[in-house]
Design a protein around this motif. Structure first.
Motif, mmCIF file in Angstrom:
data_model
loop_
_atom_site.group_PDB
_atom_site.id
_atom_site.type_symbol
_atom_site.label_atom_id
_atom_site.label_comp_id
_atom_site.label_asym_id
_atom_site.label_seq_id
_atom_site.Cartn_x
_atom_site.Cartn_y
_atom_site.Cartn_z
ATOM 1 N N SER A 319 0.678 -1.641 -0.031
ATOM 2 C CA SER A 319 0.315 0.198 0.109
ATOM 3 C C SER A 319 0.740 1.417 -0.021
ATOM 4 O O SER A 319 2.383 1.437 0.144
ATOM 5 C CB SER A 319 -0.955 -0.458 0.784
ATOM 6 O OG SER A 319 -1.965 -0.582 1.542
ATOM 7 N N ASN A 323 -2.392 4.722 3.525
ATOM 8 C CA ASN A 323 -3.400 4.765 3.507
ATOM 9 C C ASN A 323 -3.597 3.326 3.592
ATOM 10 O O ASN A 323 -3.712 2.276 2.406
ATOM 11 C CB ASN A 323 -2.999 5.342 1.935
ATOM 12 C CG ASN A 323 -4.508 5.063 0.944
ATOM 13 O OD1 ASN A 323 -5.230 4.444 0.969
ATOM 14 N ND2 ASN A 323 -4.177 5.983 -0.173
ATOM 15 N N TRP A 325 -6.820 2.721 3.300
ATOM 16 C CA TRP A 325 -7.971 2.035 2.018
ATOM 17 C C TRP A 325 -7.263 0.875 0.838
ATOM 18 O O TRP A 325 -8.103 0.198 0.323
ATOM 19 C CB TRP A 325 -8.369 3.349 1.773
ATOM 20 C CG TRP A 325 -8.689 4.141 2.194
ATOM 21 C CD1 TRP A 325 -9.110 5.580 2.963
ATOM 22 C CD2 TRP A 325 -10.773 3.957 3.345
ATOM 23 N NE1 TRP A 325 -9.874 5.543 3.833
ATOM 24 C CE2 TRP A 325 -10.338 4.840 3.750
ATOM 25 C CE3 TRP A 325 -11.249 2.124 2.832
ATOM 26 C CZ2 TRP A 325 -11.995 5.116 4.673
ATOM 27 C CZ3 TRP A 325 -12.470 2.792 3.868
ATOM 28 C CH2 TRP A 325 -12.485 3.573 3.617
ATOM 29 N N ASP A 326 -5.696 1.412 0.382
ATOM 30 C CA ASP A 326 -5.236 0.168 -0.406
ATOM 31 C C ASP A 326 -5.725 -0.888 0.410
ATOM 32 O O ASP A 326 -5.309 -2.275 -0.877
ATOM 33 C CB ASP A 326 -3.450 0.530 -1.127
ATOM 34 C CG ASP A 326 -3.231 1.928 -1.301
ATOM 35 O OD1 ASP A 326 -4.531 2.599 -1.755
ATOM 36 O OD2 ASP A 326 -2.456 2.745 -1.417
#
Length: 394
Positions: A319, A323, A325-326
């Motif tokens: 990621s 982050n 969300w990755d």
């Protein structure tokens, strides 16, 4: 001809598998849930009984060590007889159906016979419980009465440890053959203050402040590969106990969202994540070229871990820094574990925390409905896909 590689499992993993069998589960059930050959698990159980269970590259167990193991087993039995009433204090005041649900939920931890004795119900009645719970209460149209519906909902609520809100409870009722409307389930749960556990935030454990090389983000948030064992993700989380932190590393197959490997330990080291990856590889034996995605933590960026990835023919992916969300799928898994099972629990020992975590992981893989999978559990979703592939190939 290339010689087949023999699977190597850590001693901890073997001990956990044997503990499930000794706790009352059938060898066939445990083997299926853990992705093992039944004969392999049978051999482990036999070896454990003789004091000869070993991990890879370990020496034989001495007579003194066997006696220590026997004493530990005796201590474990005494603790079990103490802990069942402690954990079931709320269930003791409930009806027999809720008690059966508690036994069903903890059958991986304690023997069914011991739980039935402590809770004052019959083992025979428990064995008949799944069939009775699934049967409609009224003849004719299959509609259940209000009291019967409430009993079924309470049973599901207890079995899942308050993991499901009304939408999943309704789907679970339908899966058990109980015909009832969504609104009726929602209203019944609301009127009786039956609700899923509430969410809370947890801090991250990623240590990306290091000078180690990191991989490109090959995954790029493409969380839906077309078949199993093409993309795996991994991460680490923590559980607090009175003895100190317990760390959990997992490996998830993005296709089915199944947890294909895990490891538990007292320290958040590269060995922890290597053990989880090794378990996943020996269970699945994926073809070369699989993408393994993680955050930029020092454990995943370490030379030893990258060497292990390379040895298995896998491609690293990481990621972007900071982050989450990755790697959203793995973060979501940890959130579900802590909200649905661990939130509000206090563990005196790491052993207690391990029991809860492993029990939830087995529940998650084999039973927990997943919205991304059309409300199937991960293992069923993959089994259905494989049957479809075989049918098309025939």
């Amino acid at each position: 001809m290339k010689k087949a590689t023999r699977a190597r499992y850590t001693l901890e993993f073997k001990e956990e598998a044997v503990r499930l069998v000794n706790g009352g589960e059938r060898i066939s059930t445990v083997a299926r849930n853990l992705g093992l050959a039944e004969q392999t698990l049978h051999n482990w159980v036999k070896a454990a009984g003789n004091g000869g269970l070993k991990g890879p590259a370990t020496s034989s167990v001495s007579a003194e060590q066997m006696e220590i193991s026997r004493l530990k087993a005796e201590l474990s039995r005494v603790r079990m007889e103490r802990d069942i009433p402690k954990k079931s204090c709320g269930v003791l005041r409930e009806g027999v159906v809720v008690k059966y649900a508690f036994i069903q939920r903890h059958r991986h931890i304690w023997p069914v016979s011991a739980q039935c004795s402590v809770l004052g119900v019959s083992a025979r009645g428990f064995r008949q419980y799944p069939d009775r719970a699934a049967a409609p209460d009224e003849a004719g149209n299959g509609r259940v009465s209000g009291m019967a519906l409430l009993t079924h909902i309470k049973a599901i609520h207890a079995e899942t440890r308050a993991a499901y809100g009304w939408p999943r409870v309704w789907r679970e009722l339908r899966r058990r053959g109980i015909r009832v409307g969504k609104e009726r389930v929602r209203r019944t749960m609301q009127d009786n203050a039956i609700r899923a556990r509430s969410r809370r935030k947890y801090k991250a454990t990623t240590d990306s402040d290091h000078g180690l090389p990191v991989s490109d983000n090959r995954l790029n948030r493409d969380f839906q590969p077309g078949q199993p064992d093409r993309v795996w993700t991994g991460d680490i989380t923590y559980i607090a106990t009175q003895e100190g932190w317990l760390y959990l590393a997992v490996v998830i197959d993005l296709f089915s969202r199944q947890v294909v490997g895990w490891a538990l330990g007292e320290r958040m080291t590269r060995t922890l994540v290597i053990d989880a990856l090794t378990m996943a590889w020996f269970r699945r034996r994926p073809a070369e070229g699989l993408i393994f995605h993680s955050d930029q933590g020092s454990q995943y960026a370490s030379a030893d871990y990258q060497k292990t990835l390379c040895g298995y023919g896998m491609l690293g992916s990481m990621s972007r820094r900071g982050n989450c969300w990755d790697n959203a799928v793995t973060e979501t898994l940890f959130g579900s574990l802590k909200v649905e099972r661990l939130h509000g629990m206090r563990f005196e020992t790491r052993r207690q925390a391990k029991d809860e975590v492993i029990d939830w992981l087995i529940f998650y893989n084999r039973h927990r409905m997943h919205s991304t999978l059309g409300y199937m559990d991960p293992m069923t979703f993959e089994e259905v896909w494989r049957r479809q592939q075989n049918t098309q190939a025939a």
